[in-house]
Design an enzyme around this catalytic site. Structure first.
Site, short mmCIF file in Angstrom:
data_model
loop_
_atom_site.label_atom_id
_atom_site.label_comp_id
_atom_site.label_asym_id
_atom_site.label_seq_id
_atom_site.Cartn_x
_atom_site.Cartn_y
_atom_site.Cartn_z
CE LYS A 280 24.97 19.05 -28.80
NZ LYS A 280 24.07 18.31 -29.33
CD GLU A 352 29.26 14.41 -27.80
OE1 GLU A 352 28.80 14.51 -28.99
OE2 GLU A 352 28.82 14.56 -26.86
NE ARG A 354 26.32 7.48 -30.71
CZ ARG A 354 25.44 7.89 -31.43
NH1 ARG A 354 25.41 7.00 -32.35
NH2 ARG A 354 24.38 8.62 -31.21
N1 BES Z 1 24.93 15.28 -25.68
C1 BES Z 1 24.01 14.87 -26.84
C2 BES Z 1 22.61 14.51 -26.60
C3 BES Z 1 21.67 15.40 -25.42
C4 BES Z 1 20.83 16.27 -26.18
C5 BES Z 1 21.92 15.53 -24.12
C6 BES Z 1 20.07 17.13 -25.31
C7 BES Z 1 20.92 16.28 -23.52
C8 BES Z 1 20.14 16.96 -24.05
C9 BES Z 1 24.64 14.05 -27.75
O1 BES Z 1 26.11 14.24 -27.67
C10 BES Z 1 24.31 14.31 -29.06
O2 BES Z 1 24.56 15.22 -29.51
N2 BES Z 1 23.37 13.26 -29.61
C11 BES Z 1 22.80 13.40 -30.96
C12 BES Z 1 23.24 12.24 -31.82
C13 BES Z 1 22.97 12.46 -33.18
C14 BES Z 1 23.94 13.52 -33.76
C15 BES Z 1 23.33 10.99 -33.73
C16 BES Z 1 21.33 13.82 -30.80
O3 BES Z 1 20.71 13.12 -29.92
O4 BES Z 1 20.96 14.58 -31.60
ZN ZN Z 2 27.00 14.85 -25.96
MN MN Z 3 26.74 15.57 -28.90
#
Ligand code: BES
Ligand code: ZN
Ligand code: MN
Length: 502
Positions: A280, A352, A354
């Protein structure tokens, strides 16, 4: 001062000292406020001061408004707060919760003894209403300040000793005893979400879940050896780049008189989500200490159910991992085999949650044959784009469950909004190389994430709650000032109480 609000219950006395709170209804001849006869009697000459102050301020006793009088003549009290409740006959439990929270918010940190008089014109206040008010105070008084070495008493929340004066004092005390466990559950969830990931590793999280044994929950911790034996390749793949070992915790509460199939609650517990190799960006990454908000809610819920001795069989399962990049981390392109036997191509190591839930949902289904499964997960940023922070996303393969949760959401203020599932969305997670892939393309990200989960629930009635917008950076309210708001504990406790405790 004690570090938590303490409550006691008594009948309405003849005189009061310290900070005194009385309730007032909207209306009356001057269009302002009406006090119960008991309250007018208690205030004596000060009742007139209240009327004159109200007129001077054009105060109307709308819900949540308050009139604040310091050292009123004729009373021993240091301060008199008249809290408006609006129209008493219209007040719902959530309104009482908010009133309690707002009232605590008005007290200064120096307030040590507070008396609240539960009497309104037009009849007695119910014990349940007083209990809900007290719960609102307890939740509002919460703050996560264990790492502040220099506490500033000015901005600290008040944590006074509170006496609730009400005619049915023993019934109110009993009603509060039930609500208190729910409040503790919310606070446990808040503490877990707020705790940083250098402290709250999967091992430490599992240890804290183990504290539920004190309220009669049976807690079992599965380590990496066990998870390997079970074949949880999807969950283990997420944790393999971290020096912290992964865990799955199983919590069981058997409160029903029979051995009916349990209700199952499953939580995403990524103690920190860097994104892994698909790392990230730096801005805001600190928020990912809260990526275990689903697991926190499940622990809080199990505490609530057990401590109020809910007549239900329930099982809580949480998947605890840390998503880190290192020389052993999972790569995009890797293919893992889940416990279900289905294979998964990793496209993005940041999708991750899921992977963790797929294995835990399958395990819950196989081992417990539950009546239904509800999972909670901070799963996608996309759900915040769709719904903001006021509603969690709800996905379901069962209309009854969806409707029951929607009404529990209205009652508790932890609102949910149903999102679609369909075979056309399901296709988007098919993979060229494996049975499925862990992302579904640019659009509808919350939906394709839910479709992925659906492949691990078989024909068990199931609901997925995407709580990325509500569990962390939670909306502030009359009864919440915490970053981690403990979202979901009150919702699910209400849902269980309304439908499953025959
Ligand atoms: N934990 C994150 C989602 C999230 C983002 C929760 C901001 C709370 C605040 C999750 O694991 C994630 O990174 N999801 C990605 C999915 C994508 C790579 C398909 C996302 O939402 O960008
Ligand atoms: Zn996450
Ligand atoms: Mn994630």
């Amino acid at each position: 001062m004690s570090d938590t609000v303490k409550f006691s219950f008594a009948k309405i006395p003849a005189a009061l000292e310290g900070v005194v709170v009385v309730l007032a209804a909207e209306g009356g001849e001057a269009g302002g406020l009406v006090l119960a006869p008991e309250v007018s009697a208690l205030l004596g000459a000060a009742a007139d001061t209240v009327t004159r102050a109200a007129q001077a301020e054009r105060f109307t006793a709308k819900s949540g408004k308050a009139l604040d009088l310091l050292a009123p003549t004729g009373l021993e009290a240091t301060r008199l707060i008249v809290v408006g409740v609006g129209k008493p006959e219209e007040l719902k439990p959530l309104d009482w919760l908010k009133l309690g929270g707002a009232t605590l918010g008005r007290l200064s940190a120096s307030a040590k003894e507070v008396g609240i008089v539960f009497a309104l014109p037009g009849g007695p206040v119910s014990p349940e209403a007083a209990a809900e008010f007290a719960l609102g105070m307890k939740l509002r008084a919460y703050s996560f300040d264990r790492y502040k070495t220099k506490k500033k008493s000015d901005d600290a929340a008040a944590k006074p000793r509170v006496t609730l004066y009400i005619e049915s004092d023993t019934a109110a005390k009993r009603a509060f005893k039930k609500r208190e466990g729910v409040g503790e559950g919310v606070i446990i969830a808040r503490d877990l979400v707020n705790e940083p990931a250098n402290v709250l590793t999967p091992t430490e999280f599992a240890k804290r879940a183990g504290d539920l044994a004190k309220v009669g929950v049976d807690v079992e911790v599965l380590g990496e050896k066990d998870l390997k034996k079970l074949g949880m390749g999807a969950l283990l793949g997420v944790g393999q780049g971290s020096s912290q070992e992964s865990r799955v915790v199983v919590m069981r509460w058997n409160g029903a008189k029979n051995d009916s199939a349990p209700l199952a609650f499953v939580g995403k517990g990524v103690v920190f989500d860097t994104g892994g190799i698909s790392i990230k960006q730096a801005a805001g990454m600190e928020d990912m200490k809260g990526d275990m908000g689903g697991a926190a809610a499940v622990v809080g819920l199990m505490h609530a159910l057990a401590s109020r001795k809910a007549k239900v069989n329930a099982v809580g399962l949480i998947g605890l991992v840390e998503n880190m990049p290192d020389g052993n981390a999972q790569r995009p392109g890797d293919i893992v085999t889940s416990m279900s036997g289905q294979t998964i191509e990793i496209i993005n190591t940041d999708a991750e949650g899921r992977l963790v839930l797929g294995d835990v949902l399958w395990y819950a289904k196989e081992r417990f044959k539950p009546q239904f499964m509800i999972d909670l997960a901070t799963l996608t940023g996309a759900i915040m784009v769709a719904l903001g922070t006021e509603h969690a996303g709800l996905f379901a393969n069962d209309d009854t469950l969806a409707e029951r949760l929607a009404s529990a959401g209205q009652a508790t203020g932890e609102k949910v909004w149903r999102m679609p599932l369909s075979p056309d969305y399901d296709k988007l997670v098919d993979s060229k190389f494996a049975d499925m892939k862990n992302t579904g393309g640019r659009f509808g990200g919350s939906i394709t994430a839910a479709q992925f989960l659906k492949r691990f629930v078989g024909d068990v009635p199931w609901v997925h709650l995407d709580i990325a917008g509500t569990a962390i950076n939670s909306p502030t309210s009359e009864f919440n000032r915490s970053w981690g708001g403990g979202w979901g504990v009150r919702l699910l406790d209400q849902f269980v109480a309304d439908h499953y405790e025959a």
